[in-house]
Design a protein around this motif. Sequence first.
Motif, PDB file in Angstrom:
ATOM      1  N   LYS A   1      11.075  31.361  17.213  1.00  0.00           N
ATOM      2  CA  LYS A   1      11.299  32.263  15.790  1.00  0.00           C
ATOM      3  C   LYS A   1      12.635  33.212  15.426  1.00  0.00           C
ATOM      4  O   LYS A   1      13.054  33.348  14.636  1.00  0.00           O
ATOM      5  N   LEU A   2      13.309  33.442  16.717  1.00  0.00           N
ATOM      6  CA  LEU A   2      14.742  34.061  16.580  1.00  0.00           C
ATOM      7  C   LEU A   2      15.678  33.047  16.428  1.00  0.00           C
ATOM      8  O   LEU A   2      16.700  33.594  15.533  1.00  0.00           O
ATOM      9  N   THR A   3      15.796  31.933  16.611  1.00  0.00           N
ATOM     10  CA  THR A   3      16.509  30.871  16.312  1.00  0.00           C
ATOM     11  C   THR A   3      15.981  29.795  15.933  1.00  0.00           C
ATOM     12  O   THR A   3      16.055  28.781  16.715  1.00  0.00           O
ATOM     13  N   PRO A   4      15.411  29.708  14.902  1.00  0.00           N
ATOM     14  CA  PRO A   4      14.595  28.690  14.292  1.00  0.00           C
ATOM     15  C   PRO A   4      15.403  27.123  14.092  1.00  0.00           C
ATOM     16  O   PRO A   4      14.624  25.984  14.248  1.00  0.00           O
ATOM     17  N   GLY A   5      16.647  27.003  14.085  1.00  0.00           N
ATOM     18  CA  GLY A   5      17.488  25.939  13.763  1.00  0.00           C
ATOM     19  C   GLY A   5      17.709  25.245  14.953  1.00  0.00           C
ATOM     20  O   GLY A   5      18.269  24.313  15.014  1.00  0.00           O
ATOM     21  N   ASP A   6      17.389  25.675  16.193  1.00  0.00           N
ATOM     22  CA  ASP A   6      17.423  24.974  17.451  1.00  0.00           C
ATOM     23  C   ASP A   6      17.097  23.743  17.582  1.00  0.00           C
ATOM     24  O   ASP A   6      15.765  23.609  17.131  1.00  0.00           O
ATOM     25  N   GLU A   7      17.470  22.802  18.206  1.00  0.00           N
ATOM     26  CA  GLU A   7      16.986  21.477  18.567  1.00  0.00           C
ATOM     27  C   GLU A   7      15.456  21.493  19.135  1.00  0.00           C
ATOM     28  O   GLU A   7      14.932  20.477  18.872  1.00  0.00           O
ATOM     29  N   VAL A   8      15.517  22.230  20.018  1.00  0.00           N
ATOM     30  CA  VAL A   8      14.279  22.243  20.564  1.00  0.00           C
ATOM     31  C   VAL A   8      13.002  22.849  20.158  1.00  0.00           C
ATOM     32  O   VAL A   8      11.586  22.926  20.287  1.00  0.00           O
ATOM     33  N   CYS A   9      13.232  23.428  18.795  1.00  0.00           N
ATOM     34  CA  CYS A   9      12.195  24.048  17.867  1.00  0.00           C
ATOM     35  C   CYS A   9      11.445  22.955  17.028  1.00  0.00           C
ATOM     36  O   CYS A   9      11.735  22.982  16.062  1.00  0.00           O
ATOM     37  N   GLU A  10      10.652  22.299  17.687  1.00  0.00           N
ATOM     38  CA  GLU A  10       9.786  21.208  16.850  1.00  0.00           C
ATOM     39  C   GLU A  10       9.041  21.725  15.701  1.00  0.00           C
ATOM     40  O   GLU A  10       8.309  23.038  16.027  1.00  0.00           O
ATOM     41  N   PRO A  11       8.778  21.374  14.769  1.00  0.00           N
ATOM     42  CA  PRO A  11       7.816  22.135  13.483  1.00  0.00           C
ATOM     43  C   PRO A  11       6.532  22.278  13.880  1.00  0.00           C
ATOM     44  O   PRO A  11       6.015  23.235  13.735  1.00  0.00           O
ATOM     45  N   GLY A  12       5.823  21.428  14.840  1.00  0.00           N
ATOM     46  CA  GLY A  12       4.451  21.723  15.211  1.00  0.00           C
ATOM     47  C   GLY A  12       4.098  22.768  16.336  1.00  0.00           C
ATOM     48  O   GLY A  12       3.073  23.322  16.565  1.00  0.00           O
ATOM     49  N   LEU A  13       5.119  23.173  16.979  1.00  0.00           N
ATOM     50  CA  LEU A  13       5.237  24.139  18.091  1.00  0.00           C
ATOM     51  C   LEU A  13       4.578  25.554  17.687  1.00  0.00           C
ATOM     52  O   LEU A  13       3.514  25.967  18.428  1.00  0.00           O
ATOM     53  N   ALA A  14       4.852  26.164  16.626  1.00  0.00           N
ATOM     54  CA  ALA A  14       4.300  27.409  16.265  1.00  0.00           C
ATOM     55  C   ALA A  14       2.964  27.348  15.814  1.00  0.00           C
ATOM     56  O   ALA A  14       2.104  28.077  16.257  1.00  0.00           O
ATOM     57  N   PRO A  15       2.466  26.419  14.876  1.00  0.00           N
ATOM     58  CA  PRO A  15       1.153  26.335  14.400  1.00  0.00           C
ATOM     59  C   PRO A  15       0.332  26.090  15.628  1.00  0.00           C
ATOM     60  O   PRO A  15      -0.789  26.452  15.650  1.00  0.00           O
ATOM     61  N   ARG A  16       0.801  25.145  16.372  1.00  0.00           N
ATOM     62  CA  ARG A  16       0.068  24.781  17.713  1.00  0.00           C
ATOM     63  C   ARG A  16      -0.127  25.829  18.748  1.00  0.00           C
ATOM     64  O   ARG A  16      -1.375  26.369  19.245  1.00  0.00           O
ATOM     65  N   PHE A  17       0.856  26.711  18.657  1.00  0.00           N
ATOM     66  CA  PHE A  17       0.688  27.747  19.537  1.00  0.00           C
ATOM     67  C   PHE A  17      -0.365  29.015  18.738  1.00  0.00           C
ATOM     68  O   PHE A  17      -0.976  29.393  19.746  1.00  0.00           O
ATOM     69  N   ASP A  18      -0.183  29.198  17.893  1.00  0.00           N
ATOM     70  CA  ASP A  18      -1.038  29.970  17.015  1.00  0.00           C
ATOM     71  C   ASP A  18      -2.360  29.656  17.164  1.00  0.00           C
ATOM     72  O   ASP A  18      -3.456  30.399  17.301  1.00  0.00           O
ATOM     73  N   ALA A  19      -2.777  28.486  17.231  1.00  0.00           N
ATOM     74  CA  ALA A  19      -4.201  27.717  17.191  1.00  0.00           C
ATOM     75  C   ALA A  19      -4.579  28.021  18.745  1.00  0.00           C
ATOM     76  O   ALA A  19      -5.939  28.326  18.805  1.00  0.00           O
TER      77      ALA A  19
END
Length: 142
Positions: A112-130
């Motif tokens: 969330k702090l550095t969203p463009g980083d290569e380890v930040c896969e798009p599905g991570l945050a929604p999966r975390f929230d769920a």
Amino acid sequence: MQLHRLPTRFSPSSLLRTLVAVPLVLAASLAVAQQEPPSAFPLDAAGYLNEELPRMEAAIAARDRSFFHGAMARTVQFTERWGFKVKANPDLAAYPMCTSAVMDYVVVGMCKLTPGDEVCEPGLAPRFDANVKQCRELAAQK
């Protein structure tokens, strides 16, 4: 003779890579048995996340990368206390939503702090929230 120290700075990418490696390091560690029954884990995990998430959001708003070093240490302490360290405690296998939420917490915050980083896969945050939602629901049943 005076020695000059170079300031130590971590780039967001190097910190994120370190955070992604944490589960691997934890998996290689010896498990420490928890003192509480496994059925108490969802309530404790939800409590941990309820305490940490507002602090993480404040750190993101303040662009405070240093917060995540302490957050990672607290997460490791939490996992050690419960002895799950990724999948090392089979007694917690019934609570994958809680173990995943705890393990992903710091990485999601850094993304969330550095969203463009290569380890930040798009599905991570929604999966975390769920996972957080499911863990809280399970904790509410206990």
